[in-house]
Enzyme design. Structure first.
Site, PDB file in Angstrom:
ATOM      1  N   ASN A 276     114.829  62.082  75.359  1.00  0.00           N
ATOM      2  CA  ASN A 276     115.932  62.310  74.424  1.00  0.00           C
ATOM      3  C   ASN A 276     115.368  62.983  73.179  1.00  0.00           C
ATOM      4  O   ASN A 276     114.197  62.815  72.849  1.00  0.00           O
ATOM      5  CB  ASN A 276     116.582  60.978  74.044  1.00  0.00           C
ATOM      6  CG  ASN A 276     117.774  61.151  73.126  1.00  0.00           C
ATOM      7  OD1 ASN A 276     118.608  62.041  73.339  1.00  0.00           O
ATOM      8  ND2 ASN A 276     117.870  60.325  72.092  1.00  0.00           N
TER       9      ASN A 276
ATOM     10  N   HIS B 156     116.188  63.226  69.046  1.00  0.00           N
ATOM     11  CA  HIS B 156     116.962  62.524  68.019  1.00  0.00           C
ATOM     12  C   HIS B 156     116.638  63.128  66.656  1.00  0.00           C
ATOM     13  O   HIS B 156     115.462  63.351  66.342  1.00  0.00           O
ATOM     14  CB  HIS B 156     116.605  61.032  68.038  1.00  0.00           C
ATOM     15  CG  HIS B 156     117.331  60.255  66.998  1.00  0.00           C
ATOM     16  ND1 HIS B 156     118.659  59.900  67.127  1.00  0.00           N
ATOM     17  CD2 HIS B 156     116.942  59.790  65.783  1.00  0.00           C
ATOM     18  CE1 HIS B 156     119.039  59.242  66.050  1.00  0.00           C
ATOM     19  NE2 HIS B 156     118.015  59.164  65.214  1.00  0.00           N
TER      20      HIS B 156
ATOM     21  N   SER C  27     112.687  63.919  66.521  1.00  0.00           N
ATOM     22  CA  SER C  27     111.730  63.262  67.417  1.00  0.00           C
ATOM     23  C   SER C  27     112.158  63.448  68.870  1.00  0.00           C
ATOM     24  O   SER C  27     113.348  63.379  69.172  1.00  0.00           O
ATOM     25  CB  SER C  27     111.693  61.746  67.153  1.00  0.00           C
ATOM     26  OG  SER C  27     111.448  61.456  65.801  1.00  0.00           O
TER      27      SER C  27
ATOM     28  N   ASP D 262     117.534  54.863  70.849  1.00  0.00           N
ATOM     29  CA  ASP D 262     116.618  55.627  69.992  1.00  0.00           C
ATOM     30  C   ASP D 262     115.332  54.851  69.719  1.00  0.00           C
ATOM     31  O   ASP D 262     114.661  55.095  68.701  1.00  0.00           O
ATOM     32  CB  ASP D 262     117.282  56.021  68.662  1.00  0.00           C
ATOM     33  CG  ASP D 262     118.549  56.850  68.871  1.00  0.00           C
ATOM     34  OD1 ASP D 262     118.591  57.633  69.833  1.00  0.00           O
ATOM     35  OD2 ASP D 262     119.495  56.703  68.073  1.00  0.00           O
TER      36      ASP D 262
HETATM   37  C1  GRF Z   1     121.084  67.250  68.072  1.00  0.00           C
HETATM   38  O1  GRF Z   1     120.972  67.098  66.684  1.00  0.00           O
HETATM   39  C2  GRF Z   1     120.249  66.213  68.780  1.00  0.00           C
HETATM   40  O2  GRF Z   1     119.093  65.854  68.088  1.00  0.00           O
HETATM   41  C3  GRF Z   1     121.184  65.038  68.840  1.00  0.00           C
HETATM   42  O3  GRF Z   1     122.446  65.593  69.070  1.00  0.00           O
HETATM   43  C4  GRF Z   1     122.478  66.930  68.562  1.00  0.00           C
HETATM   44  C5  GRF Z   1     122.875  67.800  69.702  1.00  0.00           C
HETATM   45  O4  GRF Z   1     123.093  69.127  69.284  1.00  0.00           O
HETATM   46  N1  GRF Z   1     120.779  64.090  69.851  1.00  0.00           N
HETATM   47  P1  GRF Z   1     123.299  70.262  70.375  1.00  0.00           P
HETATM   48  O5  GRF Z   1     124.491  69.843  71.229  1.00  0.00           O
HETATM   49  O6  GRF Z   1     122.051  70.379  71.168  1.00  0.00           O
HETATM   50  O7  GRF Z   1     123.600  71.500  69.584  1.00  0.00           O
END
Ligand code: GRF
Length: 226
Positions: free
Chosen positions: A114, A116, A143, A152
């Site tokens: 993932n 985050h 991260s 997370d």
């Molecule tokens: C990103 O900020 C990611 O870190 C978080 O959700 C957002 C997704 O953005 N988990 P995108 O759909 O990839 O533009």
């Protein structure tokens, strides 16, 4: 599964929305810098913009609308079945905004990542940019971590640090963090594809055959040329 330079790592990407991280992964794969074969993009939201990004790149897409399932368990079981249909070596969560059941997470133990938008373990959860500013932090970032049952909370392998400027608002900060995310995630996935990182039986990240005691810092690495 054994990958070689000639065998791209099969992956499935899960999204819920915009898909900008998905786009960066597609671009890096298309450039040849990221050795993956994106077998499918699955969204839990029918109108996720990322679905169009995937379709435009000729990638198979699926929608599993969580509202159509009676409960979390039945949704997660259906999702698992669709993911496994594609036999991925890695499941990539890219803005997938769903809590996942323990059984689902356990099934992909050590093979689900993932991204985050914070310097974990700081600021798990939502609205990280606003919370970072409000808390008076001077640094923020993003991260990449292995997914474990704690939201997370899994072991972090790679981070990007982004300074918070005095005049930042959540939008300006989010924009700079997102630009780093787009460099961060392809590199982490490439490390996995090259079998440089894995989780051992204790949940410890092994990086180049050594326990990874601190997350790697993107500023000290060569981001992929894409
Ligand atoms: C990103 O900020 C990611 O870190 C978080 O959700 C957002 C997704 O953005 N988990 P995108 O759909 O990839 O533009």
């Amino acid at each position: 599964m054994t990958q070689t330079a000639a065998t791209p790592l099969p992956i499935v990407i899960l999204i819920s929305g915009r898909g900008s991280n998905l786009q960066s992964i597609i671009d890096c794969a298309a450039s040849g810098a990221l050795s993956v074969e994106i077998r499918a993009v699955i969204s839990n939201r029918p109108h996720a913009a990322g679905l169009e990004i995937a379709r435009a790149a000729g990638i198979s897409t699926e929608v599993l609308d969580h509202d159509r399932y009676a409960d979390r368990q039945s949704f997660d079981q259906a999702l698992q079945s669709r993911i496994d249909h594609y036999q991925p070596g890695l499941v990539v969560l890219a803005g997938f905004m769903r809590l996942l059941s323990d059984d689902f997470v356990a099934h992909y133990h050590g093979r689900m990542l993932n991204i985050h938008p914070s310097l974990l373990p700081e600021l798990p959860g939502l609205n990280t940019h606003r919370r970072a500013i409000k808390a008076g932090h001077s640094k923020h970032g993003a991260s990449v971590h292995f997914v474990t049952p704690e939201v997370d909370g899994g072991p972090v392998l790679l981070q990007a640090h982004v300074p918070i400027k005095p005049d930042d608002d959540p939008e300006s900060l989010a924009e700079r963090v997102l630009a780093q995310e787009h460099r961060l995630y392809p590199l982490a996935i490439q490390w996995f594809a090259e079998q440089r990182i894995f989780l051992d039986e204790h949940g410890q990240i092994i990086f180049d055959e050594q326990p990874l005691l601190h997350p790697r810092d993107l500023a000290m690495e060569h981001a992929l040329p894409c």
